[in-house]
Design a protein around this motif. Sequence first.
Motif, PDB file in Angstrom:
ATOM      1  N   TYR A 102      37.065   7.227  38.235  1.00 32.56           N
ATOM      2  CA  TYR A 102      37.667   5.912  38.458  1.00 32.56           C
ATOM      3  C   TYR A 102      37.746   5.589  39.950  1.00 32.56           C
ATOM      4  O   TYR A 102      37.315   4.526  40.399  1.00 32.56           O
ATOM      5  N   ILE A 141      46.723   6.251  36.504  1.00 31.96           N
ATOM      6  CA  ILE A 141      45.344   6.458  36.037  1.00 31.96           C
ATOM      7  C   ILE A 141      45.259   7.741  35.223  1.00 31.96           C
ATOM      8  O   ILE A 141      44.665   7.767  34.134  1.00 31.96           O
ATOM      9  N   LEU A 165      39.308   1.916  32.500  1.00 31.00           N
ATOM     10  CA  LEU A 165      39.005   3.185  33.196  1.00 31.00           C
ATOM     11  C   LEU A 165      37.529   3.397  33.442  1.00 31.00           C
ATOM     12  O   LEU A 165      37.133   3.890  34.498  1.00 31.00           O
TER      13      LEU A 165
END
Lengths: 216, 216
Positions: free
Chosen positions: A202, B10, B77
Motif C-alpha cells: 500500500y 492500514i 488497499l
Amino acid sequence: MPATVSEKTIGRLSLYRRLLYELRNAGEENLYSHQLAQMAGVTAAQVRRDLMSIGYSGSPTRGYDVRELGESIGRFLDSPTDQGVALVGVGNLGRAIMAFFAGRRPHLRIVAAFDTDPYKVNRVIQGVRCYSLEQMPQVVESEGIQVGILAVPAVAAQSAADTLVRAGVRGLLNFAPVPLRVPPDVYVEDIDMTMSLEKVAYFARQRASQKELQTW
Amino acid sequence: MPATVSEKTIGRLSLYRRLLYELRNAGEENLYSHQLAQMAGVTAAQVRRDLMSIGYSGSPTRGYDVRELGESIGRFLDSPTDQGVALVGVGNLGRAIMAFFAGRRPHLRIVAAFDTDPYKVNRVIQGVRCYSLEQMPQVVESEGIQVGILAVPAVAAQSAADTLVRAGVRGLLNFAPVPLRVPPDVYVEDIDMTMSLEKVAYFARQRASQKELQTW
DNA sequence: GTAACGCTGTGAATAATTTCACAATATAAT
DNA sequence: ATTATATTGTGAAATTATTCACAGCGTTAC
Ligand SMILES: NC(=O)c1ccc[n+]([C@@H]2O[C@H](COP(=O)([O-])OP(=O)(O)OC[C@H]3O[C@@H](n4cnc5c(N)ncnc54)[C@H](O)[C@@H]3O)[C@@H](O)[C@H]2O)c1
Ligand SMILES: NC(=O)c1ccc[n+]([C@@H]2O[C@H](COP(=O)([O-])OP(=O)(O)OC[C@H]3O[C@@H](n4cnc5c(N)ncnc54)[C@H](O)[C@@H]3O)[C@@H](O)[C@H]2O)c1
C-alpha cells in the motif's frame, strides 16, 4: 523511572542493545544519544526518553559507555535466570526459526519443539528435541518454559495456544495468521506477514504516485 | 474520509479483510462492528473509526454486508493493477516465505527471486524463477516490481536494499536484523524476530510475577 | 402508521506517545 | 581556577491514537 514501561519502549531497548553489542565488537567505547538514534532510526530525544526507564545515566561530555549501557539494558530486559522457549510446529517456518535462534542468545533459547507429525517426533533438529503434543504439559513444566512460539497451521493455532497456556506459558509469539483468544495474563505478540506485506504494498504504491506528482 | 490513513489503520484493514474473507467462506452475510472487533481483538469503536477511511457504510439494523465490505477494503488497499514482489535471499527463511505466499494472493505475488548462490540461480523454486543479483535492475524494471522482501544475511541487507531502490522499488519488507538507510520516498517495514521474542519474554516474565503477587 | 430497538457514524474527550526546549553539568582547554 | 562547550535528563507542549457517548437512522413488530 516509570512503574511500567510501554511495549514500544521495550522493543526499542531490545534494538538498542543489539546495536550496542555490535558497536562493542567494533571497538567503540562511547556514544551519544544522537548516534544511537541515527543507527536505530529514531530521534535522539526518543533514545533519551527510553533510557529513562532503565536507570542508567550518561555523561554530558562523554555520552554513554557502550559496554555499561548494553549491560544495563540487559539487566532490565533479561530474566535473572535463563528463559526457555517452546516452539510448536516444525514445518518450513519452524525449521527456519530454529536455525535462526540456534546458539544466538543463551539466555533465551528454544529448549523444546513440538509437532504432531510422527516423522518429526523424537528427532533432534538444530540441537533441539522434538516432542509429541501429548508430552507438552510435562516438558513445559519440567523445563519451566514461560514462552511459546507458534508456527503451526492456522487451524491448529488456537488449540496449540490453549495447550501451552494450560501448561503454564505466559507469553506467545504467534506466526499463524489468526488472532488468538487467551486469558488476560498471557501476552501475545503477532507476526502477521500477510498484513505486513500488504502494508508495504500500500505505502509503496502511495510513494510511487507521490513521485509522479512531484515530476509535474 | 481522511486524506491520509495511518499505518496502524492500514494494518488493521488488512486484518479485517482476511477475517471477512473467512466469514464469507463460512457463509456469513452480515456482521456488526462489535463482531468484527471481537474477532480482530480490538474495540468496536476502533473498527468503525477504521472503516471511516474507506468510504463504505453499514446499516444500523443489518450491520455490514460481509462481501461488500471485503471488496470495499480491497478497492482501497489493493493496486488496481497486479503488484509484483521481489524476494532477495533464498535461504531457510526465504524458502519458507516463498512456500507461504505461493498462490495466496494473485494480486500481490512473488514474481522473482534473487540470490548470490550460483547453485540457486536459474532454478525455479515454488514456481518462481531465481535470478542472479546482476539481473536485478532489468528484472525489476521489466516486471514493474515496486515491492521487495529482504531475507539475506544482515551484512548483505543494506547493499541489497540499495540495489532494489536504485532499480525502482518503493517498499521493503525487511527480515534482516539491521535498520536500513533508505531515501524518504521508500517505505520500510521491519520484521525483527529477535526483538519480538525479547518483548514476549519480558512481558511473559512480568505476567508470571503478577500472578505470584495475586496469590499473596 | 408508528413505536421501539439497537446499531452506525462521528464530534468531543481522553489516553498514549513523541518531540521540544532548556536548566544542569561533566569535561577539556587555557 | 575559570571559561566554553556540547550533551544529558526531563518537565511541558504537541501530536497521534483510541475510546466515549450520543444523535440519527433503517428495520421490525404490532
Ligand atoms: N512459511 C512462512 O514463511 C510463513 C509466513 C507467515 C506465516 N506462516 C504461518 O506459520 C505457520 C506455519 O507455516 P509453515 O510454512 O511452517 O507450515 P508447514 O505446513 O510447513 O508446517 C506446519 C507444521 O506444523 C505441524 N502441525 C500441524 N498441526 C499441528 C498441531 N496441532 N500441533 C503441532 N504441530 C502441528 C505440521 O506437522 C508441520 O510440521 C502457518 O500458520 C503459516 O500460516 C508461515
Ligand atoms: N531463519 C529465520 O527464521 C530468520 C528469522 C529472523 C530473521 N532472519 C534473518 O533473515 C535473513 C535470512 O535468514 P536465513 O535463515 O534464511 O539465512 P540463510 O543463510 O539460510 O539464507 C540467506 C540466503 O541469502 C543468500 N545471500 C547471501 N548474500 C546475498 C546477497 N548479497 N544477495 C542475495 N542473496 C544473498 C544466501 O545465498 C542464502 O541463500 C537473515 O538476515 C536473518 O538474520 C531469519
